[in-house]
Design an enzyme around this catalytic site. Structure first.
Site, mmCIF file in Angstrom:
data_model
loop_
_atom_site.group_PDB
_atom_site.id
_atom_site.type_symbol
_atom_site.label_atom_id
_atom_site.label_comp_id
_atom_site.label_asym_id
_atom_site.label_seq_id
_atom_site.Cartn_x
_atom_site.Cartn_y
_atom_site.Cartn_z
ATOM 1 N N SER A 16 0.850 -1.186 0.000
ATOM 2 C CA SER A 16 0.000 0.000 0.000
ATOM 3 C C SER A 16 0.883 1.232 0.000
ATOM 4 C CB SER A 16 -0.892 0.016 1.252
ATOM 5 O OG SER A 16 -1.534 1.271 1.422
ATOM 6 N N TYR A 66 -2.645 -2.189 10.135
ATOM 7 C CA TYR A 66 -2.672 -2.222 8.668
ATOM 8 C C TYR A 66 -1.395 -1.609 8.109
ATOM 9 C CZ TYR A 66 -4.285 -1.376 3.882
ATOM 10 O OH TYR A 66 -4.394 -1.351 2.515
#
Length: 254
Positions: free
Chosen positions: A139, A153
């Site tokens: 990401s 995350y």
């Protein structure tokens, strides 16, 4: 001729979002696609639509992951592409001051440990083919601090990025390329759910995107196709950012 003719690709998290769009794109480019997911209904429907195979898998479970690749190799005779894409971003993963250990571990298991397991059990099949391509979904938060706190995350995606670099270097001489895909915010069910539950939190993501919009899953699928195909034959251990310019912006004009 498609860019993935005669290739066998395994996609985790394939039933929705980026995984679903990529499965369709891979199939259109000639690949035999294994739709690997927990969602049996959506996964089976997709596999039928693209003439692929659905395999039920819990990516955080070692035996389940091993069975996924063994089943794929038995069905198609080998494996050429791994797109390790399964991931979660639950609401209880927030600030480090409020995120409990259970929430932390759950995200690490699905987002990071799953990539470890998929590479551990998938790479030997690529070795038998004499090479292949692995794309691990990281990401943009793996390279930048996130405007919206999601501590586990963010940490998990940083781990995916580092692991991808190491594997890319380790297996380069065997013809196995490993790259980390780093998308910006994507218009997927995960993001739509965030908007529905917390519009203010979700809107804070958009203000940081220079292009002024979220990516569509099909745009990210095009990037995955590039990394999976021979078009990227001299790329490995790379950080492949597809984020609408987020990583290059200091302040985004309104």
């Amino acid at each position: 001729m498609g860019r993935l003719d005669n290739k066998v690709a395994v996609i985790t998290g394939a039933a929705s979002g980026i995984g679903r769009a990529t499965a369709k794109r891979f199939a259109a480019e000639g690949a035999k696609v294994v739709v690997a997911d927990l969602s049996e209904g959506e996964g089976t429907e997709l596999a039928r639509a693209i003439d692929g195979t659905y395999v039920h898998v819990d990516v955080a479970n070692e035996a389940s992951v091993k069975a996924l690749y063994d089943t794929t190799a038995k069905t198609y005779g080998g494996i050429d592409v791994l797109f390790n894409n399964a991931g979660i971003s639950p609401a209880d993963d927030d600030s480090i001051l409020t995120t409990g250990l259970e929430a932390w571990q759950r995200v690490q298991d699905v987002n990071l440990t799953s990539v470890y397991l998929c590479c551990r059990y998938g790479i030997p099949h690529l070795q038998k083919r004499g090479g292949g391509s692995i794309i691990n979904t990281a990401s943009f938060v793996a390279v930048l601090g996130s405007a919206t706190s999601q501590i586990s995350y963010t940490a998990s995606k940083g781990g995916v990025l580092s692991m991808s670099r190491e594997l890319g270097v380790q297996f380069a001489r065997e013809g196995i390329r490993v790259n980390a895909l780093c998308p910006g915010p994507v218009n997927t069910p995960l993001l739509q759910e965030l908007f529905a539950k917390d519009p203010e939190r979700a809107a804070r993501r958009l203000v940081h995107v220079p292009m002024g919009r979220f990516a569509e899953p099909e745009e990210i699928a095009s990037a995955v196709l590039f990394l999976a195909s021979d078009d990227s034959s001299f790329m490995t251990a790379s950080t492949f950012l597809v984020d609408g310019g987020i990583h290059g912006a200091y302040v985004t004009p309104l």
